[in-house]
Design an enzyme around this catalytic site. Structure first.
Site, mmCIF file in Angstrom:
data_model
loop_
_atom_site.group_PDB
_atom_site.id
_atom_site.type_symbol
_atom_site.label_atom_id
_atom_site.label_comp_id
_atom_site.label_asym_id
_atom_site.label_seq_id
_atom_site.Cartn_x
_atom_site.Cartn_y
_atom_site.Cartn_z
ATOM 1 N N MET A 89 -30.054 -7.324 33.837
ATOM 2 C CA MET A 89 -30.094 -8.712 34.313
ATOM 3 C C MET A 89 -30.681 -8.738 35.722
ATOM 4 S SD MET A 89 -29.004 -10.771 31.974
ATOM 5 C CE MET A 89 -29.103 -12.247 32.995
ATOM 6 N N MET A 119 -23.297 -13.581 26.252
ATOM 7 C CA MET A 119 -22.665 -13.601 27.580
ATOM 8 C C MET A 119 -21.272 -14.179 27.384
ATOM 9 S SD MET A 119 -25.961 -14.909 29.707
ATOM 10 C CE MET A 119 -26.747 -15.552 28.242
ATOM 11 N N SER A 158 -36.903 -17.306 26.162
ATOM 12 C CA SER A 158 -35.511 -17.741 26.061
ATOM 13 C C SER A 158 -35.448 -19.215 25.710
ATOM 14 C CB SER A 158 -34.780 -17.503 27.382
ATOM 15 O OG SER A 158 -33.566 -18.225 27.364
ATOM 16 N N HIS A 213 -35.358 -15.088 22.312
ATOM 17 C CA HIS A 213 -34.137 -14.725 23.035
ATOM 18 C C HIS A 213 -33.139 -15.887 22.972
ATOM 19 C CE1 HIS A 213 -32.022 -12.308 26.093
ATOM 20 N NE2 HIS A 213 -31.761 -13.442 26.722
ATOM 21 N N MET A 228 -23.349 -18.415 25.568
ATOM 22 C CA MET A 228 -22.428 -18.483 26.707
ATOM 23 C C MET A 228 -21.131 -19.159 26.296
ATOM 24 S SD MET A 228 -25.065 -19.712 29.614
ATOM 25 C CE MET A 228 -26.744 -19.080 29.713
ATOM 26 N N ASP A 268 -34.199 -9.651 32.334
ATOM 27 C CA ASP A 268 -33.894 -11.060 32.052
ATOM 28 C C ASP A 268 -33.442 -11.774 33.315
ATOM 29 O OD1 ASP A 268 -33.002 -13.476 30.976
ATOM 30 O OD2 ASP A 268 -31.366 -12.583 29.802
ATOM 31 N N HIS A 282 -28.323 -12.614 22.918
ATOM 32 C CA HIS A 282 -27.734 -12.115 24.163
ATOM 33 C C HIS A 282 -26.367 -12.782 24.360
ATOM 34 C CE1 HIS A 282 -28.130 -12.085 28.887
ATOM 35 N NE2 HIS A 282 -27.168 -11.294 28.458
ATOM 36 N N ASP A 311 -29.580 -17.180 24.137
ATOM 37 C CA ASP A 311 -28.534 -16.986 25.135
ATOM 38 C C ASP A 311 -27.236 -17.650 24.705
ATOM 39 O OD1 ASP A 311 -29.747 -15.495 27.326
ATOM 40 O OD2 ASP A 311 -31.082 -17.215 27.534
#
Ligand code: DX5
Ligand code: ZN
Length: 215
Positions: A136, A67, A7, A32, A36, A174, A65, A34
């Site tokens: 998660m 979120m 990540s 990965h 957000m 994760d 990913h 992330d």
């Protein structure tokens, strides 16, 4: 072999291209990313323009990913930027079935994620439409948190269901993954491990990637 997805949330953002090359040349199969939005989770991170720059610089498999509260609104921007896989939360707004189909129609891999309090059974109905599912093992939002044991029975339940239905869907985990928790997740049925701190915080990053790949 398990698929390792370091990540980049824990990478050095001033030297992102360098860090991506370091882990991919050591054998990590995915990167990965992330994303957000400060709403679905209490933190802000990576916009599509960063994915675009990474794409220009590398042919690494970019595992995005999301979120975010409204994945339907931003999925195309990340695909256009060069994502290879789009993963969103079943707890987010919108119709998961419709979005999973859309992601595949756009020619990239599809995945759905569950937060720690969401039962595994919640996504059984979407498994046919998924190339990967993500369990998660921390509350999403931040790197460096401790692994939640309750994620392992969920990995097992998904592995059983995928086997029973003869599907070929990866199971990723994760949050709080290190060599010890990672080994236990693999034993439970995980086929892909996300690791931020355990990879980018290691004294020798390439060596740590190789250790993970032996699990
Ligand atoms: C957390 C993110 C994770 C995070 C993992 O919300 O989804 O991908 O980067 O970090 P570690 O491996 O440090 O728990
Ligand atoms: Zn993540």
């Amino acid at each position: 072999m398990i698929k390792l997805a370091p990540s980049i949330l824990s990478a050095d953002f001033a030297h992102l291209g360098r860090d991506v090359k370091l882990v991919t040349s050591a054998g990590a199969q995915m990167i990965h990313v992330d994303v957000m939005d400060g709403h679905f989770v209490p933190n802000l991170s990576i916009g599509p323009q960063i994915v675009k720059s990474l794409r220009r610089d590398s042919d690494a498999f970019l595992d995005v990913h999301l979120m975010i509260t409204d994945p339907e609104k931003y999925t195309d921007a990340y695909i256009d930027a060069g994502a290879n896989l789009i993963n969103f939360h079943v707890e987010a707004n919108g119709d998961p079935e419709k979005l999973l189909k859309h992601i595949r129609e756009r020619g990239v891999k599809s995945a759905v994620t569950i937060k720690p309090k969401t039962p595994a059974e919640e996504i059984f109905k979407y498994l046919d439409l998924c190339d990967m599912v993500l369990v998660m093992s921390v509350e999403p939002g931040f790197g460096g948190q401790s692994f939640m044991e309750g994620s392992l029975p969920k990995v097992r339940a998904l592995a059983d269901e995928i086997k029973k239905r003869k599907l070929s869907c990866d199971i990723q985990i994760d949050g709080g993954i290190n060599l010890e928790t990672g080994a236990r997740a693999v034993k439970a049925g995980a086929t892909s491990l996300v690791a931020g701190t355990a990879v980018f915080g290691a004294p020798d990053i390439a060596e740590r990637v190789k250790e993970f790949l032996k699990l």
